[in-house]
Motif scaffolding. Structure first.
Motif, PDB file in Angstrom:
ATOM      1  N   LEU A 104       0.824  -1.207   0.000  1.00  7.78           N
ATOM      2  CA  LEU A 104       0.000   0.000   0.000  1.00  7.78           C
ATOM      3  C   LEU A 104       0.859   1.258   0.000  1.00  7.78           C
ATOM      4  O   LEU A 104       0.520   2.237  -0.671  1.00  7.78           O
ATOM      5  N   HIS A 105       1.947   1.238   0.738  1.00  6.03           N
ATOM      6  CA  HIS A 105       2.850   2.393   0.766  1.00  6.03           C
ATOM      7  C   HIS A 105       3.394   2.669  -0.641  1.00  6.03           C
ATOM      8  O   HIS A 105       3.390   3.816  -1.106  1.00  6.03           O
ATOM      9  N   ALA A 106       3.857   1.619  -1.318  1.00  6.56           N
ATOM     10  CA  ALA A 106       4.386   1.776  -2.675  1.00  6.56           C
ATOM     11  C   ALA A 106       3.288   2.208  -3.645  1.00  6.56           C
ATOM     12  O   ALA A 106       3.520   3.053  -4.520  1.00  6.56           O
ATOM     13  N   LEU A 154       3.175   5.682  -5.837  1.00  5.29           N
ATOM     14  CA  LEU A 154       2.987   5.692  -7.289  1.00  5.29           C
ATOM     15  C   LEU A 154       1.803   6.561  -7.691  1.00  5.29           C
ATOM     16  O   LEU A 154       1.880   7.345  -8.643  1.00  5.29           O
ATOM     17  N   LEU A 155       0.727   6.414  -6.972  1.00  4.76           N
ATOM     18  CA  LEU A 155      -0.482   7.180  -7.266  1.00  4.76           C
ATOM     19  C   LEU A 155      -0.221   8.673  -7.099  1.00  4.76           C
ATOM     20  O   LEU A 155      -0.592   9.481  -7.952  1.00  4.76           O
ATOM     21  N   ASP A 156       0.433   9.049  -6.010  1.00  6.82           N
ATOM     22  CA  ASP A 156       0.743  10.463  -5.773  1.00  6.82           C
ATOM     23  C   ASP A 156       1.682  11.013  -6.842  1.00  6.82           C
ATOM     24  O   ASP A 156       1.532  12.155  -7.267  1.00  6.82           O
ATOM     25  N   GLU A 157       2.632  10.195  -7.278  1.00  3.66           N
ATOM     26  CA  GLU A 157       3.624  10.649  -8.267  1.00  3.66           C
ATOM     27  C   GLU A 157       3.069  10.705  -9.684  1.00  3.66           C
ATOM     28  O   GLU A 157       3.348  11.639 -10.437  1.00  3.66           O
ATOM     29  N   ARG A 158       2.302   9.683 -10.064  1.00  5.61           N
ATOM     30  CA  ARG A 158       1.928   9.516 -11.468  1.00  5.61           C
ATOM     31  C   ARG A 158       0.437   9.645 -11.753  1.00  5.61           C
ATOM     32  O   ARG A 158       0.028   9.607 -12.908  1.00  5.61           O
ATOM     33  N   GLN A 173      -3.520   6.901 -13.804  1.00  4.13           N
ATOM     34  CA  GLN A 173      -3.036   6.146 -14.961  1.00  4.13           C
ATOM     35  C   GLN A 173      -1.695   5.477 -14.674  1.00  4.13           C
ATOM     36  O   GLN A 173      -1.334   4.499 -15.312  1.00  4.13           O
ATOM     37  N   GLY A 174      -0.945   6.023 -13.713  1.00  2.00           N
ATOM     38  CA  GLY A 174       0.373   5.475 -13.389  1.00  2.00           C
ATOM     39  C   GLY A 174       0.346   4.347 -12.385  1.00  2.00           C
ATOM     40  O   GLY A 174       1.364   3.716 -12.120  1.00  2.00           O
ATOM     41  N   LEU A 175      -0.825   4.094 -11.813  1.00  2.00           N
ATOM     42  CA  LEU A 175      -0.942   3.028 -10.824  1.00  2.00           C
ATOM     43  C   LEU A 175      -1.553   1.795 -11.472  1.00  2.00           C
ATOM     44  O   LEU A 175      -2.755   1.591 -11.452  1.00  2.00           O
ATOM     45  N   GLY A 176      -0.707   1.003 -12.062  1.00  2.00           N
ATOM     46  CA  GLY A 176      -1.124  -0.282 -12.614  1.00  2.00           C
ATOM     47  C   GLY A 176      -0.410  -1.384 -11.866  1.00  2.00           C
ATOM     48  O   GLY A 176       0.574  -1.144 -11.161  1.00  2.00           O
ATOM     49  N   MET A 177      -0.881  -2.587 -12.028  1.00  2.00           N
ATOM     50  CA  MET A 177      -0.268  -3.710 -11.323  1.00  2.00           C
ATOM     51  C   MET A 177       1.174  -3.929 -11.797  1.00  2.00           C
ATOM     52  O   MET A 177       2.038  -4.245 -10.993  1.00  2.00           O
ATOM     53  N   HIS A 190      -7.399  -4.131  -9.510  1.00  2.00           N
ATOM     54  CA  HIS A 190      -7.102  -2.699  -9.382  1.00  2.00           C
ATOM     55  C   HIS A 190      -8.098  -2.010  -8.443  1.00  2.00           C
ATOM     56  O   HIS A 190      -7.709  -1.199  -7.599  1.00  2.00           O
ATOM     57  N   ALA A 191      -9.389  -2.308  -8.581  1.00  2.00           N
ATOM     58  CA  ALA A 191     -10.403  -1.707  -7.705  1.00  2.00           C
ATOM     59  C   ALA A 191     -10.152  -2.128  -6.251  1.00  2.00           C
ATOM     60  O   ALA A 191     -10.304  -1.308  -5.337  1.00  2.00           O
TER      61      ALA A 191
END
Length: 168
Positions: free
Chosen positions: A3-5, A9-13, A16-20, A41-42
């Protein structure tokens, strides 16, 4: 750790940048190994929202009036939206992610509003939309970024005006 990672990723990208695959790459694992921890993903977004919004309802029953409880929930929610705007946007884009703590926040606000207005769903939507509108600061190019300063005094003043008009 996942979850931290994922939140980083979500905050940075953004959403659209948060994919598996991107998350697996960040963690140095295979994408399939993530499915042992999250269903999809959901599910990942639900777990992230549960983590980020967990403090919104914590200890609210200890306050006093319904108005104070409504105000405190909304201030805490607004703060979480401001800290992680991309998570809020990702939840908007993935309706299946709206569950868990985000659902509990919505239900709690509705229940509190039922005691002060004959139109609790309308007021819930107005108040939550206001929290989103002032909590998702636009950079002007259509992207949303976390605020640089924690000043939310304008939000609190406007919220108080809305809550005062609710009581009349």
């Amino acid at each position: 750790m996942i979850l931290h990672a994922a939140l980083a990723l979500l905050d940075e990208r953004g959403g659209q940048g948060l994919g598996m695959r991107a998350l697996a790459s960040r963690l140095g694992v295979t994408p399939m190994s993530l499915y042992h921890h999250v269903e999809d993903h959901a599910g990942l977004l639900r777990a992230l929202s549960d983590e980020v919004y967990a403090k919104v309802l914590k200890g609210i029953e200890a306050h006093g009036t319904c108005r104070e409880d409504i105000r405190e929930i909304l201030i805490r929610y607004h703060d979480a939206v401001r800290r992680h705007p991309q998570l809020t946007l990702a939840i908007f884009a993935t309706p299946a992610a709206f569950a868990g703590v985000t659902r509990e926040i919505t239900d709690r606000l509705t229940a509190l509003l039922q005691t002060v207005t004959p139109e609790p769903e309308l007021w819930r939507d107005i108040l939550i939309d206001h929290a989103h509108g002032s909590g998702l600061p636009s950079s002007g190019d259509g992207t949303f970024t976390a605020p640089t300063a924690p000043d939310d005094s304008a939000y609190r003043r406007a919220l108080d005006c809305l809550l005062d008009s609710l009581a009349t």
